[in-house]
Design a protein around this motif. Structure first.
Motif, PDB file in Angstrom:
ATOM      1  N   UNK A   1      97.589 171.409  78.380  1.00 38.55           N
ATOM      2  CA  UNK A   1      97.438 171.343  76.843  1.00 38.55           C
ATOM      3  C   UNK A   1      98.579 171.503  75.879  1.00 38.55           C
ATOM      4  N   UNK A   2      99.607 172.665  76.312  1.00 36.21           N
ATOM      5  CA  UNK A   2     100.802 172.914  75.777  1.00 36.21           C
ATOM      6  C   UNK A   2     101.645 171.857  76.025  1.00 36.21           C
ATOM      7  N   UNK A   3     101.559 171.024  77.078  1.00 38.50           N
ATOM      8  CA  UNK A   3     102.717 169.842  77.164  1.00 38.50           C
ATOM      9  C   UNK A   3     102.068 168.608  76.374  1.00 38.50           C
ATOM     10  N   UNK A   4     100.793 168.820  75.664  1.00 43.59           N
ATOM     11  CA  UNK A   4     100.369 167.517  75.257  1.00 43.59           C
ATOM     12  C   UNK A   4      99.460 166.735  76.021  1.00 43.59           C
ATOM     13  N   UNK A   5      98.979 166.962  77.106  1.00 41.25           N
ATOM     14  CA  UNK A   5      98.479 165.935  77.938  1.00 41.25           C
ATOM     15  C   UNK A   5      97.174 166.171  78.191  1.00 41.25           C
TER      16      UNK A   5
ATOM     17  N   UNK B   1      89.875 179.796  77.746  1.00 36.78           N
ATOM     18  CA  UNK B   1      90.689 180.918  77.477  1.00 36.78           C
ATOM     19  C   UNK B   1      90.873 181.644  79.255  1.00 36.78           C
ATOM     20  N   UNK B   2      91.857 182.044  79.478  1.00 33.17           N
ATOM     21  CA  UNK B   2      92.179 182.468  80.668  1.00 33.17           C
ATOM     22  C   UNK B   2      91.256 183.540  81.314  1.00 33.17           C
ATOM     23  N   UNK B   3      90.414 184.201  80.387  1.00 24.77           N
ATOM     24  CA  UNK B   3      89.458 185.099  80.550  1.00 24.77           C
ATOM     25  C   UNK B   3      88.150 184.555  80.812  1.00 24.77           C
ATOM     26  N   UNK B   4      88.114 183.519  80.676  1.00 20.36           N
ATOM     27  CA  UNK B   4      86.897 182.471  81.083  1.00 20.36           C
ATOM     28  C   UNK B   4      86.702 182.022  82.656  1.00 20.36           C
ATOM     29  N   UNK B   5      87.965 182.305  83.278  1.00 22.25           N
ATOM     30  CA  UNK B   5      87.977 181.934  84.539  1.00 22.25           C
ATOM     31  C   UNK B   5      86.968 182.531  85.464  1.00 22.25           C
ATOM     32  N   UNK B   6      86.570 183.721  85.513  1.00 27.21           N
ATOM     33  CA  UNK B   6      85.770 184.626  86.307  1.00 27.21           C
ATOM     34  C   UNK B   6      84.300 183.833  86.068  1.00 27.21           C
ATOM     35  N   UNK B   7      83.825 183.672  84.835  1.00 28.37           N
ATOM     36  CA  UNK B   7      82.567 183.359  84.491  1.00 28.37           C
ATOM     37  C   UNK B   7      82.356 181.727  84.879  1.00 28.37           C
ATOM     38  N   UNK B   8      83.642 180.701  84.894  1.00 33.27           N
ATOM     39  CA  UNK B   8      83.351 179.555  85.189  1.00 33.27           C
ATOM     40  C   UNK B   8      83.297 179.332  86.819  1.00 33.27           C
TER      41      UNK B   8
ATOM     42  N   UNK C   1      93.369 168.623  76.808  1.00 31.17           N
ATOM     43  CA  UNK C   1      92.592 169.527  75.916  1.00 31.17           C
ATOM     44  C   UNK C   1      91.392 170.036  76.835  1.00 31.17           C
ATOM     45  N   UNK C   2      91.345 171.293  77.393  1.00 27.21           N
ATOM     46  CA  UNK C   2      90.625 171.677  78.142  1.00 27.21           C
ATOM     47  C   UNK C   2      89.370 172.511  77.300  1.00 27.21           C
TER      48      UNK C   2
ATOM     49  N   UNK D   1      93.428 177.253  88.288  1.00 29.03           N
ATOM     50  CA  UNK D   1      92.949 176.033  87.430  1.00 29.03           C
ATOM     51  C   UNK D   1      93.030 176.121  86.023  1.00 29.03           C
ATOM     52  N   UNK D   2      92.702 177.391  85.333  1.00 29.59           N
ATOM     53  CA  UNK D   2      92.685 177.518  83.871  1.00 29.59           C
ATOM     54  C   UNK D   2      94.151 177.307  83.302  1.00 29.59           C
ATOM     55  N   UNK D   3      94.769 178.049  84.039  1.00 27.87           N
ATOM     56  CA  UNK D   3      96.227 178.268  83.737  1.00 27.87           C
ATOM     57  C   UNK D   3      96.902 176.929  83.775  1.00 27.87           C
ATOM     58  N   UNK D   4      96.609 176.018  84.788  1.00 28.33           N
ATOM     59  CA  UNK D   4      97.344 174.596  84.764  1.00 28.33           C
ATOM     60  C   UNK D   4      96.570 173.782  83.670  1.00 28.33           C
TER      61      UNK D   4
END
Length: 209
Positions: A63-67, A18-25, A69-70, A55-58
């Motif tokens: 994932x939305x493009x079907x390429x 999730x986008x909100x995971x970015x900080x902890x990652x 699964x993060x 990076x998470x957004x990309x």
């Protein structure tokens, strides 16, 4: 199929990042630099941005493009690392590759093999992929143990295959196809039936670790 719902085995789970995971990652990556740097992909064109939010957004766009699964790997609900299914190909190939990292403080808890097994079963059962691949540097003994535990089959040595830690590095390739694990990767491993010898590297391909 909702990949945001965790797939779980005991205290270990994977779920869509999730986008909100970015900080902890980003905090985990920064605090584990010496632990992770030898295995991190780099760019031959020079340094890349360390902006985890971007990076998470990309990754989510892929994932939305079907390429891809993060996934985020969690232990008792705490973020322990990432597992990315990338390079998804459909049609006659129906394959993908798995890559991952785990924080040093979570090492030795079975997080990586369990997460790889969970993710592979998702790809076979829910995404209907046919083949999953993992490529590992010869020096990465811990990752070689993962494919050995899960019964991934050795497929060969790839010379100077991926740019890692500042240079092109050799990798061993391992794979599974769906027909090899009709019962699922996780159930096969949990029942003690994964063939550890499948990952054996022949002497001709062995490189100094």
């Amino acid at each position: 199929m909702d990949l945001s719902i965790p797939r779980r085995h005991g205290p270990i789970s994977i779920r869509l990042v999730r986008t909100r995971d970015a900080r902890v990652l980003q905090n985990e990556l920064l605090s584990n630099r010496s632990w992770l740097r030898p295995w991190e992909a780099t760019s031959p064109d020079g340094p890349v941005s360390f902006d985890m939010r971007l990076g998470v957004r990309r990754l989510l766009q892929q994932h939305r493009d079907g390429l891809g699964v993060p996934f985020v790997m969690e232990y008792d609900g705490e973020v322990a690392g990432q597992l990315n299914v990338w390079g998804i190909a459909r049609g006659s190939l129906a394959s993908a590759t798995i890559g991952y990292w785990v924080s040093e403080r979570f090492a030795g808890k079975g997080i990586t093999p369990t997460s790889v097994a969970l993710a592979t079963d998702v790809c076979f059962d829910e995404l209907r992929l046919h083949r999953m691949e993992i490529c590992i540097r010869p020096e990465n003994v811990a990752s070689l143990r993962v494919v050995e535990k899960l019964g991934f089959r050795y497929e060969g040595l790839r010379r100077r295959y991926i740019h890692i830690d500042g240079d092109w590095r050799d990798h061993y390739a391992f794979a599974l196809v769906r027909e090899e694990v009709p019962e699922g990767v996780l159930p096969r491993w949990a029942s003690g039936h994964a063939p550890s010898e499948a990952a054996t590297i022949p002497p001709a391909d062995r490189l100094p670790a």
